[in-house]
Enzyme design. Sequence first.
Site, PDB file in Angstrom:
ATOM      1  N   ASP A  21      -0.563  10.479  -3.145  1.00 57.41           N
ATOM      2  CA  ASP A  21      -0.314   9.639  -1.970  1.00 57.41           C
ATOM      3  C   ASP A  21       0.775  10.225  -1.065  1.00 57.41           C
ATOM      4  OD1 ASP A  21      -0.694   7.456  -0.340  1.00 57.41           O
ATOM      5  OD2 ASP A  21       0.556   6.092  -1.528  1.00 57.41           O
ATOM      6  N   GLY A  22       0.662   9.952   0.223  1.00 56.49           N
ATOM      7  CA  GLY A  22       1.717  10.311   1.166  1.00 56.49           C
ATOM      8  C   GLY A  22       1.362  11.415   2.152  1.00 56.49           C
ATOM      9  N   HIS A  38      -3.528  15.861   5.184  1.00 54.66           N
ATOM     10  CA  HIS A  38      -4.621  15.990   4.205  1.00 54.66           C
ATOM     11  C   HIS A  38      -4.900  17.463   3.902  1.00 54.66           C
ATOM     12  CE1 HIS A  38      -5.145  11.758   4.309  1.00 54.66           C
ATOM     13  NE2 HIS A  38      -5.692  11.705   5.502  1.00 54.66           N
ATOM     14  N   ASN A  69     -10.564   3.133   0.602  1.00 57.46           N
ATOM     15  CA  ASN A  69     -10.361   4.123   1.667  1.00 57.46           C
ATOM     16  C   ASN A  69     -11.546   4.198   2.641  1.00 57.46           C
ATOM     17  OD1 ASN A  69      -8.522   6.424  -0.498  1.00 57.46           O
ATOM     18  ND2 ASN A  69      -7.728   4.924   0.955  1.00 57.46           N
ATOM     19  N   ARG A 189       2.397   8.842  -9.620  1.00 57.95           N
ATOM     20  CA  ARG A 189       2.100   8.497  -8.222  1.00 57.95           C
ATOM     21  C   ARG A 189       3.189   9.062  -7.326  1.00 57.95           C
ATOM     22  NH1 ARG A 189      -0.700   3.432  -5.389  1.00 57.95           N
ATOM     23  NH2 ARG A 189      -0.635   4.228  -3.275  1.00 57.95           N
ATOM     24  N   ILE A 196      -0.765   0.554  -8.371  1.00 60.22           N
ATOM     25  CA  ILE A 196      -1.871   1.256  -9.018  1.00 60.22           C
ATOM     26  C   ILE A 196      -3.053   1.452  -8.065  1.00 60.22           C
ATOM     27  CG2 ILE A 196      -3.467   1.151 -11.008  1.00 60.22           C
ATOM     28  CD1 ILE A 196      -0.495   1.557 -11.773  1.00 60.22           C
ATOM     29  N   SER A 197      -3.164   0.613  -7.055  1.00 60.10           N
ATOM     30  CA  SER A 197      -4.222   0.743  -6.045  1.00 60.10           C
ATOM     31  C   SER A 197      -5.625   0.921  -6.641  1.00 60.10           C
ATOM     32  CB  SER A 197      -3.899   1.892  -5.074  1.00 60.10           C
ATOM     33  OG  SER A 197      -2.650   1.689  -4.453  1.00 60.10           O
TER      34      SER A 197
HETATM   35  C1  IPE Z   1      -4.515   5.345  -3.108  1.00 61.32           C
HETATM   36  O1  IPE Z   1      -3.787   5.645  -1.961  1.00 61.32           O
HETATM   37  C2  IPE Z   1      -5.808   6.075  -3.092  1.00 61.32           C
HETATM   38  C3  IPE Z   1      -5.722   7.534  -3.188  1.00 61.32           C
HETATM   39  C4  IPE Z   1      -4.643   8.219  -3.398  1.00 61.32           C
HETATM   40  C5  IPE Z   1      -6.981   8.216  -3.069  1.00 61.32           C
HETATM   41  P1  IPE Z   1      -3.774   4.642  -0.711  1.00 61.32           P
HETATM   42  O2  IPE Z   1      -2.843   5.209   0.277  1.00 61.32           O
HETATM   43  O3  IPE Z   1      -5.154   4.388  -0.262  1.00 61.32           O
HETATM   44  O4  IPE Z   1      -3.194   3.331  -1.398  1.00 61.32           O
HETATM   45  P2  IPE Z   1      -2.591   2.002  -0.763  1.00 61.32           P
HETATM   46  O5  IPE Z   1      -3.639   1.427   0.109  1.00 61.32           O
HETATM   47  O6  IPE Z   1      -1.355   2.378  -0.007  1.00 61.32           O
HETATM   48  O7  IPE Z   1      -2.276   1.159  -1.945  1.00 61.32           O
HETATM   49  C1  IPE Z   2      -3.240  10.057   0.306  1.00 60.64           C
HETATM   50  O1  IPE Z   2      -2.433  10.066   1.427  1.00 60.64           O
HETATM   51  C2  IPE Z   2      -4.635  10.564   0.592  1.00 60.64           C
HETATM   52  C3  IPE Z   2      -5.668   9.519   0.540  1.00 60.64           C
HETATM   53  C4  IPE Z   2      -5.478   8.261   0.224  1.00 60.64           C
HETATM   54  C5  IPE Z   2      -7.026   9.919   0.878  1.00 60.64           C
HETATM   55  P1  IPE Z   2      -2.493   8.903   2.512  1.00 60.64           P
HETATM   56  O2  IPE Z   2      -3.525   9.253   3.516  1.00 60.64           O
HETATM   57  O3  IPE Z   2      -2.668   7.582   1.867  1.00 60.64           O
HETATM   58  O4  IPE Z   2      -1.048   9.020   3.159  1.00 60.64           O
HETATM   59  P2  IPE Z   2      -0.068   7.838   3.536  1.00 60.64           P
HETATM   60  O5  IPE Z   2       0.047   6.944   2.355  1.00 60.64           O
HETATM   61  O6  IPE Z   2      -0.669   7.147   4.707  1.00 60.64           O
HETATM   62  O7  IPE Z   2       1.231   8.521   3.869  1.00 60.64           O
HETATM   63 MG    MG Z   3      -1.381   6.204   1.121  1.00 59.56          MG
END
Ligand code: IPE
Ligand code: IPE
Ligand code: MG
Length: 246
Positions: A21-22, A38, A69, A189, A196-197
């Site tokens: 994430d992030g 990404h 997503n 994470r 945990i999402s």
């Molecule tokens: C969780 O990340 C899903 C993946 C890392 C693929 P999200 O960024 O989608 O999670 P939330 O919505 O912040 O919980």
């Molecule tokens: C994780 O990064 C990748 C996916 C969930 C596909 P994010 O796209 O969720 O990045 P943030 O959480 O918005 O920073």
């Molecule tokens: Mg995210």
Amino acid sequence: MELKDNIRLEALPKHIAIIMDGNGRWAKQKGMIRAFGHENGTKAVRQVVEASAELGINNLTLYAFSTENWNRPKLEVKTLMKLLISSLRKEIKTLQDNNIQLSAIGNLNLLPEKVHKELTEVIQATSKNSRMTLTLALSYGSREELISTVKEISNKVKNNIIPIETIDESIINKHLYTQNLPDVDLLIRTSGEQRISNFLLWQIAYAELYFTHTLWPDFTKDELYKAIIEYQKRERRFGKTSEQLS
Ligand code: IPE
Ligand code: IPE
Ligand code: MG
């Protein structure tokens, strides 16, 4: 001495799962669009895959795209799917060179045809590899997985293939997408979120949880080593007392 040398190889987690994430925040911090995050996230994937294989981790599962997503802006979903295709094409060599088998869990039928095709090809091409199983969670949601598991088991009960009384943990395990994987030992994470999402709810029942503020594109081999070193400091009691363990 390198960080890596602090890891006890005889006590490695058998299964590491990562919520990557992030990416979006990483790009934003740099004044760039989310897609840039990404793209750079894929570099971290390679680092972690290589480091895991080198160490001797048997199972690595990466949360790449959740059922939730799909609700992101159309353009971002499209970008992620494109990136997936190009990464699969590019990384097949890394997988073959490191003797890594690719696998995927999730509602894969929802993936665009092109992604599905590329994915199937790489899974086929690496099916004989044995050093590590790399599982991508794609269009994955734990609740969706549990629903599909309940449906499959119910069908077998209805058709007298499974008597109700025999339903136990092992039967449920065998009907999950993760049927061939052991329980998760270490769940990581990134990005500072502590949730945990909808990831592997059943499989993380006794996992050690590790949260770091590092944003996914900044996650390196050393970051993985740090998580494993922390994991090895934990006492996994599984309900017993500390005295019982020693
Ligand atoms: C969780 O990340 C899903 C993946 C890392 C693929 P999200 O960024 O989608 O999670 P939330 O919505 O912040 O919980
Ligand atoms: C994780 O990064 C990748 C996916 C969930 C596909 P994010 O796209 O969720 O990045 P943030 O959480 O918005 O920073
Ligand atoms: Mg995210």
